[in-house]
Motif scaffolding. Structure first.
Motif, PDB file in Angstrom:
ATOM      1  N   ARG A 464       0.825  -1.211   0.000  1.00 20.14           N
ATOM      2  CA  ARG A 464       0.000   0.000   0.000  1.00 20.14           C
ATOM      3  C   ARG A 464       0.860   1.263   0.000  1.00 20.14           C
ATOM      4  O   ARG A 464       0.580   2.215  -0.718  1.00 20.14           O
ATOM      5  CB  ARG A 464      -0.912   0.019   1.236  1.00 20.14           C
ATOM      6  N   TYR A 465       1.911   1.260   0.823  1.00 21.44           N
ATOM      7  CA  TYR A 465       2.735   2.462   0.904  1.00 21.44           C
ATOM      8  C   TYR A 465       3.576   2.668  -0.348  1.00 21.44           C
ATOM      9  O   TYR A 465       3.856   3.802  -0.740  1.00 21.44           O
ATOM     10  CB  TYR A 465       3.586   2.448   2.180  1.00 21.44           C
ATOM     11  N   ALA A 466       3.951   1.562  -0.999  1.00 20.57           N
ATOM     12  CA  ALA A 466       4.692   1.704  -2.250  1.00 20.57           C
ATOM     13  C   ALA A 466       3.787   2.308  -3.320  1.00 20.57           C
ATOM     14  O   ALA A 466       4.184   3.205  -4.064  1.00 20.57           O
ATOM     15  CB  ALA A 466       5.226   0.345  -2.704  1.00 20.57           C
ATOM     16  N   ILE A 467       2.554   1.816  -3.391  1.00 23.83           N
ATOM     17  CA  ILE A 467       1.618   2.323  -4.405  1.00 23.83           C
ATOM     18  C   ILE A 467       1.267   3.784  -4.118  1.00 23.83           C
ATOM     19  O   ILE A 467       1.173   4.602  -5.025  1.00 23.83           O
ATOM     20  CB  ILE A 467       0.346   1.445  -4.439  1.00 23.83           C
ATOM     21  N   ALA A 468       1.093   4.109  -2.837  1.00 23.56           N
ATOM     22  CA  ALA A 468       0.705   5.478  -2.488  1.00 23.56           C
ATOM     23  C   ALA A 468       1.788   6.488  -2.863  1.00 23.56           C
ATOM     24  O   ALA A 468       1.499   7.642  -3.165  1.00 23.56           O
ATOM     25  CB  ALA A 468       0.391   5.563  -1.002  1.00 23.56           C
ATOM     26  N   GLY A 469       3.054   6.046  -2.820  1.00 29.51           N
ATOM     27  CA  GLY A 469       4.140   6.961  -3.151  1.00 29.51           C
ATOM     28  C   GLY A 469       4.413   7.939  -2.018  1.00 29.51           C
ATOM     29  O   GLY A 469       3.742   7.906  -0.979  1.00 29.51           O
ATOM     30  N   PRO A 470       5.397   8.827  -2.219  1.00 32.43           N
ATOM     31  CA  PRO A 470       5.732   9.785  -1.159  1.00 32.43           C
ATOM     32  C   PRO A 470       4.515  10.646  -0.808  1.00 32.43           C
ATOM     33  O   PRO A 470       3.810  11.106  -1.687  1.00 32.43           O
ATOM     34  CB  PRO A 470       6.834  10.629  -1.786  1.00 32.43           C
ATOM     35  N   SER A 471       4.300  10.814   0.490  1.00 31.49           N
ATOM     36  CA  SER A 471       3.108  11.519   0.957  1.00 31.49           C
ATOM     37  C   SER A 471       3.214  13.026   0.722  1.00 31.49           C
ATOM     38  O   SER A 471       4.288  13.618   0.847  1.00 31.49           O
ATOM     39  CB  SER A 471       2.940  11.223   2.448  1.00 31.49           C
ATOM     40  N   ASP A 472       2.080  13.616   0.382  1.00 28.54           N
ATOM     41  CA  ASP A 472       2.040  15.076   0.255  1.00 28.54           C
ATOM     42  C   ASP A 472       2.314  15.745   1.593  1.00 28.54           C
ATOM     43  O   ASP A 472       2.801  16.866   1.659  1.00 28.54           O
ATOM     44  CB  ASP A 472       0.665  15.528  -0.260  1.00 28.54           C
ATOM     45  N   HIS A 473       1.946  15.012   2.661  1.00 30.12           N
ATOM     46  CA  HIS A 473       2.169  15.528   4.006  1.00 30.12           C
ATOM     47  C   HIS A 473       3.644  15.835   4.243  1.00 30.12           C
ATOM     48  O   HIS A 473       3.983  16.724   5.018  1.00 30.12           O
ATOM     49  CB  HIS A 473       1.675  14.476   5.007  1.00 30.12           C
ATOM     50  N   ASP A 474       4.519  15.098   3.555  1.00 34.91           N
ATOM     51  CA  ASP A 474       5.955  15.252   3.785  1.00 34.91           C
ATOM     52  C   ASP A 474       6.617  16.139   2.739  1.00 34.91           C
ATOM     53  O   ASP A 474       7.822  16.054   2.525  1.00 34.91           O
ATOM     54  CB  ASP A 474       6.635  13.877   3.765  1.00 34.91           C
ATOM     55  N   LYS A 475       5.810  16.984   2.053  1.00 33.76           N
ATOM     56  CA  LYS A 475       6.409  17.782   0.983  1.00 33.76           C
ATOM     57  C   LYS A 475       7.477  18.727   1.501  1.00 33.76           C
ATOM     58  O   LYS A 475       8.484  18.938   0.855  1.00 33.76           O
ATOM     59  CB  LYS A 475       5.328  18.577   0.239  1.00 33.76           C
TER      60      LYS A 475
END
Lengths: 497, 340
Positions: A464-475
């Motif tokens: 799931r986390y691989a598919i989601a990719g880097p979070s916008d929260h961590d921009k």
């Protein structure tokens, strides 16, 4: 099946499971430390995003690694109490040192790393992840030193009155040549695993971003996707690919050193790995055999490389190597009647599987470096799939390698050292606890089911986390906006469970 | 003092560290259903131990390793003899670790409530079973001439041991409530203060009975001091929680845990595990220890490393010393349960 077989299955299953998770932890910790260091040095936000992105996988994995590791610490006493009495004086020391030196370090500083974003000064926070990386590798060293004592006991004497091995030199124990060869081999394997993991996810994400850029109708969206692929995923993929190349070379060199030691210290293990049934001069390296499983008399060599095994053992293609049959006769004379042969089928094929699975990483490394040469950013779908397909191969290689190492020393739990103290040896049936079979069957079922269920969740989370990719929260890193100095207005935590 | 005595004390210290630090970790998890009525409140509770619970747990791992290194026969007899309770503890700890770490990874009420169940099982089971196990160690079990435990699982469930389990459970719950009062502000703190005050009186009764039973059946002259310390500390907790002085109350619950563990180890000394079959089969610090060389090497390691570990762990507590309230909990950044 009696308690011995069930105990062996339980230890095998729990350990293999633990060691699916461990190499990723050992390898990923320094890689994440490097990513964070890049962020601190270059001040580029995408290195921060990558640190956070791969940090999530690290934490998901670390949790299950710790959980399965706790079982290992107690399983020696639970299922192998006679073994524990025999070697506790020696074996306990590296285990206690591992706790004292490594486990405390990694667990405490990992807590500081997870929760310290925006709360610790940047450099102090960077130091915490480096200390975690040092801790996980230090723990690997201590436990491999302990395992190496079982393969090649040194630094101990035999106390006949107590009927046990006793430590005589901690220095000899920690500089056991078996440990000094095994440790870099394991670390290289771990770096290959983590490198392939990062390159796999990075490569796949890079292709995906490029394809999204192509498909986007909005120019700004397209530019953002392409910039993500180019400035974020490409550099981290290349970093990981070079880590794979370096660790692959390291694996080959340390593997060769280990093999030479093994011919000397555990000739039976190597003979059965090579299906070398009879003593030969200029022994060939077998690539493929067919025959009845686990039976020396029924093996037919199909493909082999002349003289290679002898060359690997002694650096001389014409040297003489002992075969399984002769070694069996020799051991019977030395240690009394018994079967001193490991399972030939398992040792033969795990040895080949260990080397063979590394090819998965090798293909990705070569193809990936070619595809990204000279500033290119690949957008081929097949490359994305190749990246993903390569990810499991080093895990399989690690497992195969450990199954070979451990099942190759059967029937011993403490393998006699040909140049060591004669009485320091123990077979597995002498080491097992005296439990009713039903009790051990119960724990085997409990652990297997629990581990399987948690393994499914672990895989689901990673996917799931691989598919989601880097979070916008961590921009953007915390601390970019003005923050009140402590103690002031209570602000929201930068991270909370 | 010989090295065997030193290692007996050091292992006691490691278990004291484990019970003091994991005691409130367990307490926090045990009190989830009582104090954590909303998700945000549960997150407040969980995050009071967030940065430290993993390091706290290592005290157990290291105690296990130290047991193996210093008293291999104790390690072998204890863990093979207490097979089922240990299996249950391990299963509980596995669930707890994964539940704590994975809870926030998926933003979904079902997911979170499953993780909360894992955290509660993982806190309650060890909190009870460690007490049962240690009470049985002090009481003695049937150990034969081969240093093997021959009594069955249900022999472990004798009244004294069950009281021991009840004691660790209620003491850890109180320790956790006081810790939560100390580490939170706002509504969670108010409720934790009230709960601690309410819990403190039954704790005095249960723990008092266990401590007294231990002293009267297994204690020595000097261990009366520990009984007095534990009793005074617990009575002090009753008084301090009544007036909401959670800082000092936490000091006293800590003292009570230390005194109780010290009483158990003090009553045991110089045995490690007495045999109920024949005193000659007792495991003692003399017949179960490692060789002098191993003890010497491990002593050097412990003397150097223990202060360092205590130092950086203390620093971690200092870094995260601020109280947490529901206002400081950020929105969940977990992924949704189903892919769109």
């Amino acid at each position: 099946m009696d308690a011995l077989d069930v105990s062996r299955w339980q230890f095998g299953i729990t350990t293999v499971y633990h060691f699916i998770l461990v190499p990723l932890t050992i390898g990923l910790a320094p890689l994440i430390a490097i990513m964070q260091t890049m962020w601190v040095i270059t001040k580029k936000d995408h290195w921060y995003r990558l640190t956070k992105f791969f940090g999530k996988f690290f934490l998901i994995n670390f949790a299950l690694g710790v959980a399965t590791g706790i079982v290992q610490e107690f399983q020696f006493g639970m299922n192998w109490s006679e073994y524990s009495r025999f070697v506790g004086d020696v074996f306990g020391a590296p285990l206690a040192l591992e706790g004292l030196v490594a486990f405390f370090l990694e667990s405490t500083f990992l807590g500081l790393w997870i929760f310290g974003w925006g709360r610790l000064p940047k450099l102090v926070h960077l130091a915490t992840i480096w200390l975690v990386a040092i801790g996980v590798n230090a723990s690997a060293f201590f436990i491999i030193a302990a395992n190496s004592f079982m393969q090649h006991p040194v630094g101990a004497r035999y106390n006949a009155e107590r009927g046990r091995a006793e430590l005589t030199s901690i220095w000899e124990l920690l500089t056991n040549n078996t440990a000094l060869a095994a440790f870099p081999h394991v670390v290289a394997g771990a770096l290959l695993t983590a490198g392939t993991f990062v390159a796999g996810i990075g490569g796949w994400s890079m292709v995906r971003s490029m394809r999204r850029a192509k498909e986007a109708t909005d120019l700004a969206v397209a530019a953002e996707h392409e910039s993500t692929a180019r400035t974020m995923f490409r550099p981290v993929t290349i970093l990981a690919l070079w880590v794979m190349v370096a660790s692959g070379v390291g694996l080959a060199i340390t593997g060769d050193i280990q093999a030479k030691l093994m011919f000397e210290q555990q000739p039976m293990k190597m003979a059965s790995a090579e299906s070398l049934c009879h003593t030969e001069t200029g022994a060939d390296f077998s690539i493929l055999t067919v025959g009845t499983q686990n039976n020396c008399e029924n093996i037919t060599q199909l493909i082999s490389i002349p003289g290679l095994t002898s060359f690997l053992a002694n650096g001389d293609p014409n040297s003489t190597l002992q075969g399984v049959t002769e070694l069996q006769a020799q051991y019977e004379e030395q240690f009394g009647p018994g079967n001193y042969k490991p399972n030939l089928f398992v040792t033969y094929w795990t040895f080949r599987a260990m080397i063979g699975w590394a090819a998965g990483s090798a293909v990705l490394a070569v193809v990936g470096l070619w595809m990204t040469r000279g500033g290119r950013v690949p957008d081929k779908k097949w490359f994305g799939w190749l990246s993903l397909l390569a990810i499991p191969t080093p895990f399989l290689g690690n497992s195969a390698g450990w199954v070979f190492t451990e099942m190759g020393r059967q029937p011993w739990v403490v393998h006699p050292n040909p140049t060591g103290v004669d009485q320091i040896r123990l077979t597995v049936d002498q080491g097992v606890s005296d439990h009713p079979t039903s009790l051990v069957v119960f724990s085997l079922i409990v652990f297997t089911l629990l581990y399987a269920a948690l393994g499914v969740v672990w895989f689901m989370l990673i996917r799931r986390y691989a598919i989601a990719g880097p979070s916008d929260h961590d921009k953007h890193p915390p601390g970019d906006e003005e923050e009140p100095e402590e103690p002031g207005e209570p602000k929201q935590l930068s991270f909370a469970y | 003092m010989g090295l065997q005595e030193f290692w007996f004390i050091l292992i006691a210290v490691l278990f004291v560290g484990y019970f003091v630090l994991e005691g409130f970790d367990f307490g926090v998890g045990m009190l989830f259903p009582v104090l954590g009525r909303t998700d945000t409140r549960r997150r407040v509770m969980l995050n009071t131990i967030g940065p430290v619970w993993d390091g706290n747990e290592v005290w157990l791992i290291t105690a296990g390793g130290a047991l193996f290194a210093a008293f291999p026969d104790w390690y072998a007899t204890l863990f093979s003899g207490f097979y089922l309770p240990l299996l249950l503890i391990l299963v509980a700890l596995i669930l707890r670790i994964c539940a704590i770490e994975w809870r926030g990874k998926i933003d979904d009420p079902t997911w979170r409530s499953r993780c909360d169940i894992g955290i509660m099982i993982g806190s309650w089971v060890p909190a009870v079973l460690w007490g049962v196990a240690f009470a049985n160690i002090v009481r003695g079990v049937a150990i034969d001439e081969n240093k093997k435990v021959v009594s069955g699982f249900f022999d472990l469930l004798n009244p004294y041991a069950l009281l021991g389990g009840a004691t660790t459970a209620i003491v850890f719950a109180l320790h956790g409530a006081v810790f939560l009062a100390l580490k939170t502000s706002g509504e969670v703190r108010e409720d934790a203060v009230k709960l601690a005050a309410r819990l403190s009186i039954p704790t005095v009764v249960v723990a008092g009975a266990f401590v007294l039973w231990t002293q009267l059946s297994f204690g020595k002259g000097w261990t009366w001091i520990l009984v007095a310390v534990a009793a005074a500390a617990l009575l002090g907790v009753v008084a301090l929680t009544a007036v909401a002085r959670e800082g000092w109350a936490f000091v006293l619950t800590t003292v009570a845990v230390i005194a109780t563990v010290a009483l158990l180890f003090g009553s045991l000394y110089p045995n490690l595990m007495p045999s109920t079959i024949d005193e000659a089969y007792n495991l003692t610090i003399y017949n179960a220890s490692s060789s002098p060389y191993t003890l010497k090497v491990m002593t050097w390691a412990a003397v150097f490393m223990t202060p360092v570990v205590i130092g950086y762990q203390a620093w971690t507590y200092w870094v995260f010393r601020q109280r947490i309230s529901t206002k400081q909990i950020p929105p969940s950044i977990g992924l949704p349960l189903k892919t769109r």
